[in-house]
Design an enzyme around this catalytic site. Structure first.
Site, PDB file in Angstrom:
ATOM      1  N   ASP A  26      -3.132  -4.077 -11.773  1.00 36.98           N
ATOM      2  CA  ASP A  26      -1.831  -4.655 -12.150  1.00 36.98           C
ATOM      3  C   ASP A  26      -1.955  -6.172 -12.340  1.00 36.98           C
ATOM      4  O   ASP A  26      -0.978  -6.836 -12.712  1.00 36.98           O
ATOM      5  CB  ASP A  26      -0.729  -4.288 -11.152  1.00 36.98           C
ATOM      6  CG  ASP A  26      -0.973  -4.833  -9.756  1.00 36.98           C
ATOM      7  OD1 ASP A  26      -2.078  -5.344  -9.494  1.00 36.98           O
ATOM      8  OD2 ASP A  26      -0.052  -4.740  -8.916  1.00 36.98           O
ATOM      9  N   ASP A  65      -3.875   1.158 -10.922  1.00 35.07           N
ATOM     10  CA  ASP A  65      -3.044   0.539  -9.881  1.00 35.07           C
ATOM     11  C   ASP A  65      -1.615   1.058  -9.932  1.00 35.07           C
ATOM     12  O   ASP A  65      -1.034   1.187 -11.017  1.00 35.07           O
ATOM     13  CB  ASP A  65      -2.989  -0.977 -10.120  1.00 35.07           C
ATOM     14  CG  ASP A  65      -3.841  -1.758  -9.141  1.00 35.07           C
ATOM     15  OD1 ASP A  65      -4.337  -1.166  -8.161  1.00 35.07           O
ATOM     16  OD2 ASP A  65      -4.018  -2.968  -9.369  1.00 35.07           O
ATOM     17  N   LYS A  95      -4.772   3.329  -6.992  1.00 37.36           N
ATOM     18  CA  LYS A  95      -4.921   2.336  -5.930  1.00 37.36           C
ATOM     19  C   LYS A  95      -3.546   1.827  -5.532  1.00 37.36           C
ATOM     20  O   LYS A  95      -2.703   1.591  -6.407  1.00 37.36           O
ATOM     21  CB  LYS A  95      -5.801   1.170  -6.377  1.00 37.36           C
ATOM     22  CG  LYS A  95      -5.888   0.058  -5.323  1.00 37.36           C
ATOM     23  CD  LYS A  95      -6.983  -0.957  -5.626  1.00 37.36           C
ATOM     24  CE  LYS A  95      -6.614  -1.998  -6.643  1.00 37.36           C
ATOM     25  NZ  LYS A  95      -5.459  -2.849  -6.277  1.00 37.36           N
ATOM     26  N   GLU A  97      -1.497  -0.902  -2.582  1.00 39.64           N
ATOM     27  CA  GLU A  97      -1.695  -1.987  -1.623  1.00 39.64           C
ATOM     28  C   GLU A  97      -0.997  -1.677  -0.305  1.00 39.64           C
ATOM     29  O   GLU A  97       0.057  -1.046  -0.284  1.00 39.64           O
ATOM     30  CB  GLU A  97      -1.134  -3.301  -2.206  1.00 39.64           C
ATOM     31  CG  GLU A  97      -1.850  -3.748  -3.458  1.00 39.64           C
ATOM     32  CD  GLU A  97      -1.310  -5.077  -4.000  1.00 39.64           C
ATOM     33  OE1 GLU A  97      -0.463  -5.713  -3.338  1.00 39.64           O
ATOM     34  OE2 GLU A  97      -1.755  -5.459  -5.103  1.00 39.64           O
ATOM     35  N   GLU A 164      -9.554  -7.782  -0.265  1.00 36.59           N
ATOM     36  CA  GLU A 164      -9.403  -8.965  -1.126  1.00 36.59           C
ATOM     37  C   GLU A 164      -9.214 -10.244  -0.321  1.00 36.59           C
ATOM     38  O   GLU A 164      -8.388 -10.315   0.589  1.00 36.59           O
ATOM     39  CB  GLU A 164      -8.206  -8.771  -2.076  1.00 36.59           C
ATOM     40  CG  GLU A 164      -8.006  -9.985  -2.990  1.00 36.59           C
ATOM     41  CD  GLU A 164      -7.089  -9.738  -4.178  1.00 36.59           C
ATOM     42  OE1 GLU A 164      -6.687  -8.585  -4.416  1.00 36.59           O
ATOM     43  OE2 GLU A 164      -6.780 -10.724  -4.881  1.00 36.59           O
TER      44      GLU A 164
HETATM   45  O1  KIV Z   1      -5.032  -5.817 -10.028  1.00 33.27           O
HETATM   46  C1  KIV Z   1      -6.244  -6.042  -9.888  1.00 33.27           C
HETATM   47  O2  KIV Z   1      -6.951  -6.445 -10.809  1.00 33.27           O
HETATM   48  C2  KIV Z   1      -6.808  -5.812  -8.571  1.00 33.27           C
HETATM   49  C3  KIV Z   1      -8.147  -6.408  -8.285  1.00 33.27           C
HETATM   50  C4  KIV Z   1      -7.977  -7.861  -8.089  1.00 33.27           C
HETATM   51  C5  KIV Z   1      -8.807  -5.764  -7.146  1.00 33.27           C
HETATM   52  O3  KIV Z   1      -6.190  -5.211  -7.746  1.00 33.27           O
END
Ligand code: KIV
Length: 264
Positions: A26, A65, A95, A97, A164
């Site tokens: 994202d 994401d 993914k 968070e 991160e």
């Molecule tokens: O959104 C993204 O590109 C990420 C990376 C920074 C791991 O989550």
């Protein structure tokens, strides 16, 4: 393991032979759409870019994401969003968070057939809670909390965890403590894999360079140079030249196929 972000067909095609996983991050909100943070990214945006990347990769594992607001309210809400992304992009996993507070959701998704990658440490969707993008794990309490987050997400069944921007040796310790691969970004060489944002690697996004980025090209600079040269050529009448024009003789030599006629 080598992970890299991609949001488009050409970038996915270019990296597919070299990387283990492609993350449709994202971060596209900032790098592609010029937003100040990732908070304005929508599920529809992630699906559109996810589709382009899946379509253009043959071997790498594509992870998409989950954007802000699409999974935090409840596990059921997360499932509805996740099922849409999986069904409409054809990606291999998602993914999201968060740590302890998202563990129940991660477990819920995995039990329903959705592979999940976790993301702990600096989680950009929580920028307003962090008050910026500073490295995390500076105090013993902060480091303890991030370690507990990683363990909770691994226990919930995530198949990998992105760590991160954390202060070393935290990511090193997390890598030892959890049974799944850790993927570092600004974290530690001890992580099982590394991920970077392609735009940073190529110097496309060159407004600033985060400390954890290594640039392998200066595409932003080269792009400005090329565009400037094109503009100068057009203004000076150097472009187009005769070789770029259609004349009777070239039209006779090369008869365009029905397909290429349609496209041009
Ligand atoms: O959104 C993204 O590109 C990420 C990376 C920074 C791991 O989550």
């Amino acid at each position: 393991m080598v992970w890299l972000t991609a949001y488009s067909a050409p970038t996915a095609r270019a990296m597919d032979p070299y990387v283990d996983a492609i993350l449709v991050g994202d971060s596209l909100g900032m790098t592609l759409y010029g937003m100040d943070s990732t908070l304005g990214v929508t599920l529809d945006m992630m699906i559109a870019h996810g589709r382009a990347v899946v379509r253009s990769s043959a071997r790498a594992c594509v992870i998409v994401d989950m954007p802000f607001g699409s999974y935090q309210a409840s596990p059921q809400d997360a499932y509805r969003s996740a099922a849409r992304v999986m069904a409409e992009t054809g990606c291999a996993g998602l993914k999201l968070e968060g740590g302890i507070e998202m563990a129940e959701t991660v477990r819920f998704l995995i039990a329903r057939g959705i592979p999940v990658v976790g993301h702990v440490g600096l989680t950009p969707q929580s920028v307003n809670r962090f008050g910026g993008y500073r490295a995390q794990g500076r105090t013993a309490d902060e480091a303890k909390k991030i370690m507990a987050d990683a363990k909770a997400i691994a226990d919930a069944g995530a198949f990998a965890i992105v760590v991160e921007k954390t202060i070393e040796p935290l990511a090193r310790a997390i890598t030892k403590a959890v049974p799944v691969p850790t993927i570092g970004i600004g974290a530690s060489p001890a992580c099982d894999g590394q991920v970077l944002v392609l735009d940073d690697v190529l110097g496309i996004f060159d407004a600033f360079k985060p400390k954890f980025v290594k640039r392998y090209a200066e595409i932003g600079r080269d792009m400005r140079k090329a565009i400037g040269a094109y503009a100068a050529d057009v203004r000076a009448g150097r472009f187009p030249a005769l070789e770029h024009c259609f004349t009777e003789s070239t039209a006779e030599k090369k008869k365009p196929s029905a397909k290429s006629k349609q496209k041009r």
